[in-house]
Design an enzyme around this catalytic site. Structure first.
Site, short mmCIF file in Angstrom:
data_model
loop_
_atom_site.label_atom_id
_atom_site.label_comp_id
_atom_site.label_asym_id
_atom_site.label_seq_id
_atom_site.Cartn_x
_atom_site.Cartn_y
_atom_site.Cartn_z
N ASN A 15 0.86 -1.19 0.00
CA ASN A 15 0.00 0.00 0.00
C ASN A 15 0.90 1.25 0.00
OD1 ASN A 15 -1.43 2.27 1.12
ND2 ASN A 15 -3.07 0.88 1.67
N HIS A 18 0.95 6.24 1.88
CA HIS A 18 1.68 7.21 2.72
C HIS A 18 2.90 7.81 2.03
CE1 HIS A 18 -1.31 6.84 5.57
NE2 HIS A 18 -1.06 5.57 5.88
N HIS A 51 -5.59 3.73 -1.80
CA HIS A 51 -6.92 4.11 -1.29
C HIS A 51 -7.20 5.55 -1.71
CE1 HIS A 51 -9.62 4.43 2.58
NE2 HIS A 51 -10.27 4.78 1.48
N ARG A 53 -9.29 8.31 -1.05
CA ARG A 53 -10.25 8.70 -0.02
C ARG A 53 -11.13 9.83 -0.52
NH1 ARG A 53 -8.80 6.71 5.45
NH2 ARG A 53 -10.54 8.01 6.09
N ARG A 57 -6.89 12.91 0.90
CA ARG A 57 -5.82 13.35 1.80
C ARG A 57 -4.46 12.77 1.39
NH1 ARG A 57 -7.43 10.19 7.30
NH2 ARG A 57 -9.36 11.27 6.88
N GLU A 78 -8.65 0.69 -3.30
CA GLU A 78 -9.46 0.74 -2.08
C GLU A 78 -10.39 1.94 -2.15
OE1 GLU A 78 -7.63 0.91 1.74
OE2 GLU A 78 -6.51 -0.90 1.36
N THR A 109 -8.25 3.58 8.31
CA THR A 109 -9.49 2.80 8.27
C THR A 109 -9.61 2.03 9.58
OG1 THR A 109 -9.02 2.57 5.92
CG2 THR A 109 -10.79 1.21 6.81
N GLU A 159 -11.23 -9.33 3.14
CA GLU A 159 -9.95 -8.99 3.77
C GLU A 159 -10.22 -8.83 5.26
OE1 GLU A 159 -7.34 -6.21 1.85
OE2 GLU A 159 -6.47 -5.60 3.76
N HIS A 202 -3.73 -4.63 7.79
CA HIS A 202 -3.86 -3.44 8.61
C HIS A 202 -2.95 -3.53 9.82
CE1 HIS A 202 -5.31 0.30 10.28
NE2 HIS A 202 -5.89 0.52 9.11
N GLY A 203 -1.99 -2.61 9.86
CA GLY A 203 -1.12 -2.48 11.02
C GLY A 203 0.00 -3.51 11.11
N GLY A 224 1.10 -1.38 4.36
CA GLY A 224 1.55 -0.08 3.89
C GLY A 224 2.33 0.73 4.89
N HIS A 225 1.66 1.17 5.94
CA HIS A 225 2.22 2.19 6.82
C HIS A 225 3.60 1.80 7.37
CE1 HIS A 225 2.24 4.35 10.85
NE2 HIS A 225 2.33 5.29 9.95
N1 PXP Z 1 -5.95 -3.20 4.09
C1 PXP Z 1 -6.88 -2.22 4.11
C2 PXP Z 1 -8.26 -2.55 3.64
C3 PXP Z 1 -6.57 -0.91 4.53
O1 PXP Z 1 -7.51 0.04 4.54
C4 PXP Z 1 -5.24 -0.62 4.88
C5 PXP Z 1 -4.86 0.76 5.28
O2 PXP Z 1 -5.09 1.62 4.25
C6 PXP Z 1 -4.31 -1.66 4.83
C7 PXP Z 1 -4.70 -2.96 4.46
C8 PXP Z 1 -2.87 -1.45 5.16
O3 PXP Z 1 -2.74 -1.07 6.49
P1 PXP Z 1 -1.35 -0.49 6.97
O4 PXP Z 1 -1.11 0.76 6.19
O5 PXP Z 1 -1.59 -0.25 8.42
O6 PXP Z 1 -0.31 -1.54 6.70
#
Ligand code: PXP
Length: 253
Positions: A15, A18, A51, A53, A57, A78, A109, A159, A202-203, A224-225
Protein backbone atom coordinates in the site's frame (compact mmCIF):
# COMPACT_ATOMS: atom_id res chain seq x y z
CA UNK A 1 -17.43 -24.80 -3.77
CA UNK A 2 -14.58 -23.77 -1.52
CA UNK A 3 -11.21 -23.95 -3.17
CA UNK A 4 -8.36 -25.85 -1.55
CA UNK A 5 -6.29 -23.92 0.98
CA UNK A 6 -3.63 -22.27 -1.14
CA UNK A 7 -0.28 -24.01 -1.16
CA UNK A 8 1.59 -21.42 -3.19
CA UNK A 9 3.34 -18.23 -2.32
CA UNK A 10 1.45 -15.79 -0.16
CA UNK A 11 0.94 -12.57 -2.14
CA UNK A 12 2.11 -9.21 -0.81
CA UNK A 13 0.15 -6.12 -1.77
CA UNK A 14 2.12 -2.97 -0.99
CA UNK A 15 0.00 0.00 0.00
CA UNK A 16 1.61 3.24 -1.21
CA UNK A 17 -0.84 5.74 0.32
CA UNK A 18 1.68 7.21 2.72
CA UNK A 19 4.16 8.09 0.00
CA UNK A 20 1.39 10.42 -1.15
CA UNK A 21 0.84 11.57 2.44
CA UNK A 22 4.45 12.80 2.59
CA UNK A 23 4.17 14.42 -0.85
CA UNK A 24 0.97 16.20 0.11
CA UNK A 25 2.45 17.49 3.39
CA UNK A 26 4.38 20.02 1.31
CA UNK A 27 2.16 20.26 -1.75
CA UNK A 28 5.14 19.21 -3.86
CA UNK A 29 5.38 16.70 -6.72
CA UNK A 30 7.57 14.36 -4.69
CA UNK A 31 7.90 11.73 -3.33
CA UNK A 32 5.96 10.17 -6.20
CA UNK A 33 3.74 7.20 -5.20
CA UNK A 34 3.89 5.81 -8.73
CA UNK A 35 7.68 5.68 -8.51
CA UNK A 36 7.29 3.84 -5.19
CA UNK A 37 4.87 1.40 -6.83
CA UNK A 38 7.38 0.64 -9.59
CA UNK A 39 10.13 0.12 -7.04
CA UNK A 40 7.83 -2.15 -5.02
CA UNK A 41 7.34 -4.25 -8.11
CA UNK A 42 11.05 -4.87 -8.53
CA UNK A 43 11.42 -5.52 -4.78
CA UNK A 44 8.97 -8.42 -4.76
CA UNK A 45 5.48 -6.98 -4.34
CA UNK A 46 2.72 -8.96 -6.06
CA UNK A 47 0.31 -6.06 -6.23
CA UNK A 48 -0.13 -2.40 -5.36
CA UNK A 49 -2.87 -1.06 -3.15
CA UNK A 50 -4.01 2.56 -3.17
CA UNK A 51 -6.92 4.11 -1.29
CA UNK A 52 -8.57 7.08 -2.98
CA UNK A 53 -10.25 8.70 -0.02
CA UNK A 54 -13.22 10.96 -0.30
CA UNK A 55 -11.13 13.88 1.04
CA UNK A 56 -8.11 12.99 -1.19
CA UNK A 57 -5.82 13.35 1.80
CA UNK A 58 -3.16 11.16 0.20
CA UNK A 59 -3.78 9.39 -3.12
CA UNK A 60 -5.19 11.68 -5.84
CA UNK A 61 -7.33 10.97 -8.87
CA UNK A 62 -4.28 11.58 -11.05
CA UNK A 63 -2.29 8.99 -9.05
CA UNK A 64 -4.94 6.39 -9.83
CA UNK A 65 -4.87 7.31 -13.53
CA UNK A 66 -1.09 7.00 -13.60
CA UNK A 67 -1.07 3.72 -11.67
CA UNK A 68 -3.50 2.30 -14.21
CA UNK A 69 -1.39 3.57 -17.12
CA UNK A 70 2.09 2.81 -15.85
CA UNK A 71 1.93 -0.27 -13.63
CA UNK A 72 2.23 -3.84 -14.77
CA UNK A 73 1.33 -5.19 -11.33
CA UNK A 74 -2.36 -5.55 -10.52
CA UNK A 75 -3.89 -2.54 -8.76
CA UNK A 76 -6.08 -3.08 -5.73
CA UNK A 77 -8.21 0.08 -5.59
CA UNK A 78 -9.46 0.74 -2.08
CA UNK A 79 -12.62 2.80 -1.91
CA UNK A 80 -15.64 3.67 0.17
CA UNK A 81 -19.04 2.46 -1.03
CA UNK A 82 -20.05 5.78 -2.57
CA UNK A 83 -21.44 6.58 -6.00
CA UNK A 84 -18.47 8.81 -6.78
CA UNK A 85 -15.98 6.00 -6.09
CA UNK A 86 -18.04 3.44 -7.94
CA UNK A 87 -18.00 5.67 -11.05
CA UNK A 88 -14.22 6.09 -10.79
CA UNK A 89 -13.70 2.34 -10.40
CA UNK A 90 -15.96 1.59 -13.35
CA UNK A 91 -14.02 4.07 -15.47
CA UNK A 92 -10.64 2.50 -14.68
CA UNK A 93 -11.64 -1.13 -14.12
CA UNK A 94 -8.72 -1.99 -11.82
CA UNK A 95 -7.83 -5.62 -11.24
CA UNK A 96 -9.40 -5.46 -7.79
CA UNK A 97 -11.50 -3.17 -5.65
CA UNK A 98 -11.58 -3.36 -1.88
CA UNK A 99 -14.59 -1.76 -0.23
CA UNK A 100 -13.67 -0.11 3.07
CA UNK A 101 -15.54 1.99 5.60
CA UNK A 102 -14.51 5.63 5.61
CA UNK A 103 -15.12 8.39 8.06
CA UNK A 104 -13.63 11.79 7.44
CA UNK A 105 -12.32 12.28 10.97
CA UNK A 106 -10.51 8.95 11.27
CA UNK A 107 -6.74 8.75 10.91
CA UNK A 108 -6.90 5.46 9.04
CA UNK A 109 -9.49 2.80 8.27
CA UNK A 110 -10.40 2.06 11.85
CA UNK A 111 -12.92 -0.76 11.68
CA UNK A 112 -14.26 -3.24 9.21
CA UNK A 113 -17.23 -2.59 6.97
CA UNK A 114 -20.71 -3.17 8.44
CA UNK A 115 -21.88 -5.53 5.71
CA UNK A 116 -24.67 -7.25 7.63
CA UNK A 117 -26.54 -4.01 8.28
CA UNK A 118 -26.25 -2.80 4.69
CA UNK A 119 -26.55 -6.05 2.85
CA UNK A 120 -29.04 -4.95 0.24
CA UNK A 121 -27.33 -1.72 -0.66
CA UNK A 122 -23.89 -3.35 -0.81
CA UNK A 123 -25.13 -6.22 -2.97
CA UNK A 124 -26.37 -3.67 -5.52
CA UNK A 125 -23.25 -1.58 -5.10
CA UNK A 126 -20.74 -4.32 -5.88
CA UNK A 127 -22.67 -6.05 -8.67
CA UNK A 128 -21.61 -3.63 -11.46
CA UNK A 129 -18.01 -3.73 -10.24
CA UNK A 130 -17.94 -7.52 -10.44
CA UNK A 131 -19.69 -7.37 -13.83
CA UNK A 132 -16.93 -5.02 -15.01
CA UNK A 133 -14.37 -7.73 -14.16
CA UNK A 134 -13.04 -6.29 -10.89
CA UNK A 135 -12.29 -8.77 -8.12
CA UNK A 136 -14.42 -7.40 -5.29
CA UNK A 137 -13.06 -7.60 -1.78
CA UNK A 138 -14.77 -6.47 1.41
CA UNK A 139 -12.69 -5.28 4.37
CA UNK A 140 -14.29 -6.66 7.52
CA UNK A 141 -13.67 -7.58 11.12
CA UNK A 142 -13.09 -11.28 11.81
CA UNK A 143 -16.73 -11.77 12.69
CA UNK A 144 -18.95 -14.60 11.42
CA UNK A 145 -21.96 -12.31 10.89
CA UNK A 146 -19.96 -10.04 8.57
CA UNK A 147 -18.35 -12.96 6.76
CA UNK A 148 -21.69 -14.62 6.08
CA UNK A 149 -23.10 -11.32 4.84
CA UNK A 150 -20.08 -10.79 2.55
CA UNK A 151 -20.66 -14.23 1.04
CA UNK A 152 -24.38 -13.53 0.57
CA UNK A 153 -23.80 -10.26 -1.29
CA UNK A 154 -21.53 -12.05 -3.76
CA UNK A 155 -18.09 -10.73 -2.78
CA UNK A 156 -15.20 -12.79 -4.13
CA UNK A 157 -12.83 -11.91 -1.31
CA UNK A 158 -12.90 -10.84 2.32
CA UNK A 159 -9.95 -8.99 3.77
CA UNK A 160 -9.80 -9.62 7.51
CA UNK A 161 -8.87 -6.60 9.64
CA UNK A 162 -5.70 -7.32 11.61
CA UNK A 163 -5.64 -3.93 13.37
CA UNK A 164 -6.85 -5.16 16.77
CA UNK A 165 -4.33 -8.02 16.77
CA UNK A 166 -1.50 -5.57 15.98
CA UNK A 167 -2.67 -3.00 18.53
CA UNK A 168 -2.79 -5.60 21.31
CA UNK A 169 0.73 -6.67 20.39
CA UNK A 170 2.00 -3.06 20.47
CA UNK A 171 0.32 -2.50 23.86
CA UNK A 172 1.85 -5.65 25.32
CA UNK A 173 -1.59 -7.19 25.86
CA UNK A 174 -0.43 -10.60 24.75
CA UNK A 175 -3.40 -12.65 26.00
CA UNK A 176 -5.78 -10.37 24.05
CA UNK A 177 -3.47 -10.52 21.04
CA UNK A 178 -3.45 -14.31 21.08
CA UNK A 179 -7.24 -14.46 21.46
CA UNK A 180 -7.57 -12.13 18.45
CA UNK A 181 -5.15 -14.27 16.47
CA UNK A 182 -7.20 -17.37 17.31
CA UNK A 183 -10.27 -15.52 16.06
CA UNK A 184 -8.49 -14.60 12.83
CA UNK A 185 -7.47 -18.22 12.47
CA UNK A 186 -11.05 -19.51 12.92
CA UNK A 187 -12.60 -16.83 10.74
CA UNK A 188 -10.11 -17.35 7.90
CA UNK A 189 -11.14 -21.01 7.87
CA UNK A 190 -14.82 -20.10 8.10
CA UNK A 191 -14.63 -17.60 5.22
CA UNK A 192 -12.75 -20.11 3.12
CA UNK A 193 -15.40 -22.76 3.84
CA UNK A 194 -17.99 -20.38 2.36
CA UNK A 195 -15.99 -20.14 -0.86
CA UNK A 196 -14.47 -16.73 -0.16
CA UNK A 197 -10.85 -15.94 -0.95
CA UNK A 198 -9.23 -14.67 2.24
CA UNK A 199 -6.88 -11.70 2.55
CA UNK A 200 -5.68 -9.87 5.65
CA UNK A 201 -4.14 -6.57 6.55
CA UNK A 202 -3.86 -3.44 8.61
CA UNK A 203 -1.12 -2.48 11.02
CA UNK A 204 1.18 -5.40 10.19
CA UNK A 205 4.89 -5.08 10.99
CA UNK A 206 7.89 -7.41 10.94
CA UNK A 207 6.93 -8.39 14.51
CA UNK A 208 3.29 -9.22 13.80
CA UNK A 209 3.26 -10.49 10.23
CA UNK A 210 4.45 -14.05 10.89
CA UNK A 211 1.42 -15.54 12.67
CA UNK A 212 -0.93 -13.96 10.10
CA UNK A 213 1.17 -15.16 7.18
CA UNK A 214 0.96 -18.64 8.69
CA UNK A 215 -2.85 -18.75 8.42
CA UNK A 216 -3.21 -21.39 5.72
CA UNK A 217 -6.29 -19.91 4.03
CA UNK A 218 -4.86 -16.42 3.66
CA UNK A 219 -3.76 -15.73 0.09
CA UNK A 220 -2.75 -12.08 0.28
CA UNK A 221 -1.55 -9.54 2.83
CA UNK A 222 -1.87 -5.81 2.26
CA UNK A 223 0.73 -3.77 4.09
CA UNK A 224 1.55 -0.08 3.89
CA UNK A 225 2.22 2.19 6.82
CA UNK A 226 5.00 0.15 8.41
CA UNK A 227 6.78 -0.43 5.09
CA UNK A 228 6.76 3.24 4.14
CA UNK A 229 8.01 4.16 7.61
CA UNK A 230 10.72 1.51 7.54
CA UNK A 231 11.80 2.76 4.10
CA UNK A 232 13.09 5.91 5.81
CA UNK A 233 15.70 3.79 7.54
CA UNK A 234 16.49 0.98 5.13
CA UNK A 235 15.02 2.04 1.79
CA UNK A 236 11.76 0.76 0.33
CA UNK A 237 13.25 -2.17 -1.56
CA UNK A 238 14.93 -3.58 1.53
CA UNK A 239 11.82 -3.02 3.66
CA UNK A 240 9.70 -4.96 1.17
CA UNK A 241 12.31 -7.70 0.75
CA UNK A 242 12.56 -8.08 4.52
CA UNK A 243 8.76 -8.30 4.85
CA UNK A 244 8.73 -10.96 2.14
CA UNK A 245 11.36 -12.93 4.03
CA UNK A 246 9.22 -12.83 7.20
CA UNK A 247 6.12 -13.90 5.25
CA UNK A 248 7.86 -16.69 3.40
CA UNK A 249 9.53 -18.03 6.54
CA UNK A 250 6.22 -18.10 8.44
CA UNK A 251 4.47 -19.78 5.53
CA UNK A 252 7.17 -22.42 5.20
CA UNK A 253 7.24 -23.24 8.91
N1 PXP B 1 -5.95 -3.20 4.09
C1 PXP B 1 -6.88 -2.22 4.11
C2 PXP B 1 -8.26 -2.55 3.64
C3 PXP B 1 -6.57 -0.91 4.53
O1 PXP B 1 -7.51 0.04 4.54
C4 PXP B 1 -5.24 -0.62 4.88
C5 PXP B 1 -4.86 0.76 5.28
O2 PXP B 1 -5.09 1.62 4.25
C6 PXP B 1 -4.31 -1.66 4.83
C7 PXP B 1 -4.70 -2.96 4.46
C8 PXP B 1 -2.87 -1.45 5.16
O3 PXP B 1 -2.74 -1.07 6.49
P1 PXP B 1 -1.35 -0.49 6.97
O4 PXP B 1 -1.11 0.76 6.19
O5 PXP B 1 -1.59 -0.25 8.42
O6 PXP B 1 -0.31 -1.54 6.70
Amino acid sequence: MAEQAPQGRLRLGVNIDHVATVRNARGSAYPDPVRAAKLAETAGADGITAHLREDRRHISDRDIERLMEELTLPLNFEMAATEEMQAIALRHKPHAVCIVPERREERTTEGGLEVAREENRLAHFIAPLADAGCRVSIFIAADPTQIEAAARIGAAVVELHTGAYCDYHAEGRFADRDAELARLWDMAAFAHSLGLEVHAGHGLTYDTVGPVAALPQVMELNIGHFLIGEAIFTGLSEAIAQMRRHMDAARAA
